[in-house]
Design a protein around this motif. Sequence first.
Motif, PDB file in Angstrom:
ATOM      1  N   LEU A 765       0.828  -1.206   0.000  1.00  0.00           N
ATOM      2  CA  LEU A 765       0.000   0.000   0.000  1.00  0.00           C
ATOM      3  C   LEU A 765       0.866   1.260   0.000  1.00  0.00           C
ATOM      4  O   LEU A 765       0.557   2.237  -0.685  1.00  0.00           O
ATOM      5  CB  LEU A 765      -0.926  -0.030   1.219  1.00  0.00           C
ATOM      6  CG  LEU A 765      -1.941   1.107   1.333  1.00  0.00           C
ATOM      7  CD1 LEU A 765      -3.275   0.585   1.862  1.00  0.00           C
ATOM      8  CD2 LEU A 765      -1.428   2.206   2.247  1.00  0.00           C
ATOM      9  N   ILE A 766       1.952   1.236   0.761  1.00  0.00           N
ATOM     10  CA  ILE A 766       2.833   2.408   0.792  1.00  0.00           C
ATOM     11  C   ILE A 766       3.522   2.591  -0.542  1.00  0.00           C
ATOM     12  O   ILE A 766       3.675   3.719  -1.034  1.00  0.00           O
ATOM     13  CB  ILE A 766       3.848   2.267   1.942  1.00  0.00           C
ATOM     14  CG1 ILE A 766       3.119   2.329   3.298  1.00  0.00           C
ATOM     15  CG2 ILE A 766       4.902   3.368   1.874  1.00  0.00           C
ATOM     16  CD1 ILE A 766       4.012   2.097   4.486  1.00  0.00           C
ATOM     17  N   ASP A 767       3.959   1.487  -1.173  1.00  0.00           N
ATOM     18  CA  ASP A 767       4.551   1.584  -2.518  1.00  0.00           C
ATOM     19  C   ASP A 767       3.565   2.217  -3.488  1.00  0.00           C
ATOM     20  O   ASP A 767       3.930   3.076  -4.303  1.00  0.00           O
ATOM     21  CB  ASP A 767       4.948   0.191  -3.011  1.00  0.00           C
ATOM     22  CG  ASP A 767       6.392  -0.142  -2.683  1.00  0.00           C
ATOM     23  OD1 ASP A 767       7.167   0.802  -2.423  1.00  0.00           O
ATOM     24  OD2 ASP A 767       6.759  -1.328  -2.664  1.00  0.00           O
ATOM     25  N   LEU A 768       2.305   1.780  -3.418  1.00  0.00           N
ATOM     26  CA  LEU A 768       1.285   2.354  -4.284  1.00  0.00           C
ATOM     27  C   LEU A 768       1.152   3.853  -4.047  1.00  0.00           C
ATOM     28  O   LEU A 768       1.112   4.656  -4.987  1.00  0.00           O
ATOM     29  CB  LEU A 768      -0.055   1.652  -4.020  1.00  0.00           C
ATOM     30  CG  LEU A 768      -1.279   2.251  -4.719  1.00  0.00           C
ATOM     31  CD1 LEU A 768      -1.161   2.105  -6.236  1.00  0.00           C
ATOM     32  CD2 LEU A 768      -2.563   1.590  -4.215  1.00  0.00           C
ATOM     33  N   SER A 769       1.108   4.256  -2.776  1.00  0.00           N
ATOM     34  CA  SER A 769       0.928   5.675  -2.433  1.00  0.00           C
ATOM     35  C   SER A 769       2.108   6.512  -2.922  1.00  0.00           C
ATOM     36  O   SER A 769       1.914   7.602  -3.470  1.00  0.00           O
ATOM     37  CB  SER A 769       0.762   5.817  -0.921  1.00  0.00           C
ATOM     38  OG  SER A 769      -0.313   5.053  -0.445  1.00  0.00           O
ATOM     39  N   VAL A 770       3.318   6.018  -2.703  1.00  0.00           N
ATOM     40  CA  VAL A 770       4.502   6.772  -3.113  1.00  0.00           C
ATOM     41  C   VAL A 770       4.545   6.918  -4.626  1.00  0.00           C
ATOM     42  O   VAL A 770       4.861   7.993  -5.162  1.00  0.00           O
ATOM     43  CB  VAL A 770       5.781   6.098  -2.586  1.00  0.00           C
ATOM     44  CG1 VAL A 770       7.027   6.763  -3.179  1.00  0.00           C
ATOM     45  CG2 VAL A 770       5.839   6.156  -1.066  1.00  0.00           C
ATOM     46  N   ASN A 771       4.225   5.867  -5.351  1.00  0.00           N
ATOM     47  CA  ASN A 771       4.221   5.935  -6.814  1.00  0.00           C
ATOM     48  C   ASN A 771       3.154   6.896  -7.319  1.00  0.00           C
ATOM     49  O   ASN A 771       3.371   7.598  -8.307  1.00  0.00           O
ATOM     50  CB  ASN A 771       3.995   4.545  -7.404  1.00  0.00           C
ATOM     51  CG  ASN A 771       5.280   3.741  -7.494  1.00  0.00           C
ATOM     52  OD1 ASN A 771       6.034   3.855  -8.456  1.00  0.00           O
ATOM     53  ND2 ASN A 771       5.544   2.955  -6.465  1.00  0.00           N
ATOM     54  N   GLN A 772       1.987   6.908  -6.659  1.00  0.00           N
ATOM     55  CA  GLN A 772       0.941   7.822  -7.079  1.00  0.00           C
ATOM     56  C   GLN A 772       1.356   9.284  -6.911  1.00  0.00           C
ATOM     57  O   GLN A 772       0.908  10.154  -7.652  1.00  0.00           O
ATOM     58  CB  GLN A 772      -0.333   7.551  -6.273  1.00  0.00           C
ATOM     59  CG  GLN A 772      -1.047   6.271  -6.672  1.00  0.00           C
ATOM     60  CD  GLN A 772      -2.218   5.961  -5.763  1.00  0.00           C
ATOM     61  OE1 GLN A 772      -2.269   6.408  -4.620  1.00  0.00           O
ATOM     62  NE2 GLN A 772      -3.167   5.178  -6.264  1.00  0.00           N
ATOM     63  N   MET A 773       2.212   9.567  -5.917  1.00  0.00           N
ATOM     64  CA  MET A 773       2.648  10.938  -5.653  1.00  0.00           C
ATOM     65  C   MET A 773       4.027  11.246  -6.237  1.00  0.00           C
ATOM     66  O   MET A 773       4.549  12.344  -6.028  1.00  0.00           O
ATOM     67  CB  MET A 773       2.683  11.199  -4.140  1.00  0.00           C
ATOM     68  CG  MET A 773       1.361  10.927  -3.428  1.00  0.00           C
ATOM     69  SD  MET A 773      -0.046  11.733  -4.213  1.00  0.00           S
ATOM     70  CE  MET A 773       0.413  13.439  -4.057  1.00  0.00           C
ATOM     71  N   LEU A 774       4.625  10.293  -6.951  1.00  0.00           N
ATOM     72  CA  LEU A 774       6.013  10.472  -7.408  1.00  0.00           C
ATOM     73  C   LEU A 774       6.147  11.624  -8.389  1.00  0.00           C
ATOM     74  O   LEU A 774       7.101  12.408  -8.315  1.00  0.00           O
ATOM     75  CB  LEU A 774       6.511   9.165  -8.047  1.00  0.00           C
ATOM     76  CG  LEU A 774       7.995   9.139  -8.415  1.00  0.00           C
ATOM     77  CD1 LEU A 774       8.852   9.326  -7.173  1.00  0.00           C
ATOM     78  CD2 LEU A 774       8.352   7.824  -9.106  1.00  0.00           C
ATOM     79  N   SER A 775       5.206  11.753  -9.314  1.00  0.00           N
ATOM     80  CA  SER A 775       5.315  12.831 -10.301  1.00  0.00           C
ATOM     81  C   SER A 775       5.211  14.190  -9.601  1.00  0.00           C
ATOM     82  O   SER A 775       5.953  15.129  -9.908  1.00  0.00           O
ATOM     83  CB  SER A 775       4.225  12.688 -11.359  1.00  0.00           C
ATOM     84  OG  SER A 775       2.948  12.698 -10.761  1.00  0.00           O
ATOM     85  N   ARG A 776       4.271  14.282  -8.630  1.00  0.00           N
ATOM     86  CA  ARG A 776       4.143  15.532  -7.886  1.00  0.00           C
ATOM     87  C   ARG A 776       5.411  15.839  -7.110  1.00  0.00           C
ATOM     88  O   ARG A 776       5.916  16.967  -7.131  1.00  0.00           O
ATOM     89  CB  ARG A 776       2.952  15.430  -6.934  1.00  0.00           C
ATOM     90  CG  ARG A 776       2.865  16.585  -5.948  1.00  0.00           C
ATOM     91  CD  ARG A 776       3.500  16.236  -4.617  1.00  0.00           C
ATOM     92  NE  ARG A 776       3.791  17.441  -3.853  1.00  0.00           N
ATOM     93  CZ  ARG A 776       4.640  17.479  -2.849  1.00  0.00           C
ATOM     94  NH1 ARG A 776       5.322  16.413  -2.510  1.00  0.00           N
ATOM     95  NH2 ARG A 776       4.848  18.608  -2.199  1.00  0.00           N
TER      96      ARG A 776
END
Length: 855
Positions: A765-776
């Motif tokens: 879940l944390i990997d998913l969250s970090v990837n979702q915010m990576l571009s930002r």
Amino acid sequence: MLYFSRWKTALIWLAIVAGIVFALPNLLTQQQLAHVPDWLPKRQLTLGLDLQGGSHILLEVDRASVEKERLETTVDDMRSLLRDAGIGYTGLSGRGLVAQVTIRNPDQVALAKDALSPLTQLQNAGLLRGGAIQEAVLDEPSPGKLTITLTEQGIDYRVASAASQSVEVIRNRIDELGTTEPIIQRQGLNRILVQVPGFDDPQRLKDILNQVAKLTFHLVDESMPVQQALDGRPPVTDEIVYSNDDPPVPYLLERRVLVSGENLVDAQPGFDQRTNEPIVTFRFDTKGAQRFGQVTQQNVGNRFAVVLDDEVITAPVIRQAILGGSGQISGNFTVQSANDLSVLLRAGSLPATLTIIQESSVGPSLGADSIAAGELAGLIGAGLVIVFIFAAYGFLGLIANLALVFNVVLIIAVLTILGATLTLPGIAGIVLTVGMAVDSNVLIYERIKEERRGGRSLVQAIDAGFNRAFATILDANITTLIAAVILFWLGSGPVRGFAVTLAIGIVTTVFTAFTVTRWMIAEWVRRRRPKQLPKGWISDMFGETRIGFMWMRKYTFLFTAIGLIGSLVLFVTPGLNYGIDFTGGSIIQVEAKGGQANIGDIRSRLSELNLGDTQVQGYGDKGNEALIRIQSQEGGANAEQSAVSKVKSELDAGYSFPFTEVISPTVSGELAWAGTIAVVASLVAILIYIWFRFEWQFAIGAIVATINDVILTIGVLVLAGVDFNLSSIAALLTIVGYSLNDTVVVYDRVRENLRRYKKMPLPELIDLSVNQMLSRTTLTSLTTILALLALYFFGGEVIRSFTFAMIFGVVVGTYSSIFIAAPVLILFKLRGERFQEDSTDESAAKESGSAPGLA
């Protein structure tokens, strides 16, 4: 909702137009402003001393001089009261805070106590100081021996009163100099802040502020040769006072004051008609004129001395009675010294000695250079940010850039309305806000793209993107605002200027992101009715990343631990290169009047002055400047001033002094303590906020990541050997705010996903969250670094160490939000027990494809 009513639209653009109207006068010259109608705003930003030149001086009432004067007054009062009562005494003396006397006749002790009782009566100190205070206490430690002890409360009252009176005297003196808009403020119990912008003679200003200017007239006692008084013991009613000649000449003067400067009503510089030498003419009030005429009439043929601050200025013979109430003071005056003395006499004497404990003097040319550097850095930084955002988001980037321009306009307008002072760190705060303000638009745009990829229509994606980004942006900006508020609360001078611009920038950023940007996008949708989002050349490169960050946590923890241990070792030895803000001492910037600065020659000449550790290094890029650092002197604040005077006297022939800063050890200790408290207080306040908004694991993770950023930044500052000063504290606190901003954005997405995917394994879940915010995270960091690089290369030497720390802080803050803050949640077993119960069901859901997974 993307719908804006007419009144809401009108209010939004009314705010923007008002911002433009209030900010516009800052682009006009004084001549152009004169033609602007009076009903329009004409106020301009107040520039700090580092931008327009001038002097900043912090004065402190010398407590020792107040104690000495109070003790002498008490001894004199005891003598008068006992004599008036006809009481015989012996051994009348004073030491420290105690005056003592021995009564010869034991039967008169009670009578003596009654006679001295007025000295111990309660004094009215006013309502704000608690009503009445007792300045002295009468005791009888042994039979016949009486002591009067001055109380600390009484001395505090006298010191505070002296500070209050000194403010008015200083204001009168500076007004006589004809300077514009000086700032004279009382600070605390015993300090006075004086800022005089545009004044190009700091030494003259210090001389005028630092001189008590107590003028008295005494008769010269010629009943015995002065040498005999020096060799033996002068009469009790006399004292030996030296002249201001070189070498000083001793005079035996009567202690009794014939007339004092309090009776003066005017003093003017002039010239002696016989010798054409500069003199000071004076005029007494009626009472002083009568007293002066009576004394001179009774002492024709005798000499009288004019004494200024315990120095004899002149001691002429009284040829005839002076009945007109006016006279003249002659001595070794120059035109300027005669003018300055007349200024001091007209303004009145100070009630106590004032000591300069902090000084900063900036020459007008250096101020102009700072303005030019700040403008250039601001334009380049803004240009880089605008180009980058346009390249990242295309047409949406153009909207973001318009909002960014309005944001800066509103910052300047608010600063102008508030009458805030814009300093060079303040310009740094604006440039930094330009970089960080983009974060809000990036968050919104990335959320819109994410909602669009989830299958929503364009209008629904835009509406959901703004709504869901709001809480994240609010949390992220409040953490930075907390750091800014604490920085303002505990900071001083330019650091406060930085905090003010940063805080205002945060508020205007939230406003422009959720009103101006939203209105422009809504208007674009309403008019163009697009079916797809505009293309963004850089942002589209990211797509949906599936990087497995959490499997690297063991390696990143090890790497970070090595960096932390190394930084702590460097902090111990060799340690930070503390600037004079924390150690005390002096910094003098010198500029060669012709040719290049000879560093070796300067170092050689200063080594002969016996000032302790003195460092000389080249400064700037032209080769004609040098920076001199002098260690803190053992003699206190006056010794610091003396050291600076020696350096300037030694180098005056070949160098000018565009910048001088002096900080006494007392002030440096206070600044060091305040800086430490500022960092700790900001961490605690932010910890409480995150704990309140999230769960305790999030708060611990945010603080762990932030402490990591601070320690690593300190290690880099040690390696780079840059000065650690108040600007460094400001940089650390800004890094704290920025790092937490980044961390909170990631945590906000983790919290959202915890609600959405209740059975997903936490690392996944944390990997998913970090990837979702990576571009930002990447786009915001790059934007901020672009703005900071402009400051570093074009902002000038004054803020280079500040921006250096900030650039590294942005990099390490981005790293820690991904590799430290996020894995800490796993370490503290966020949702641990619940995850254990649901792990089997979650695995089944994963295999059936009901939840997203990461490769």
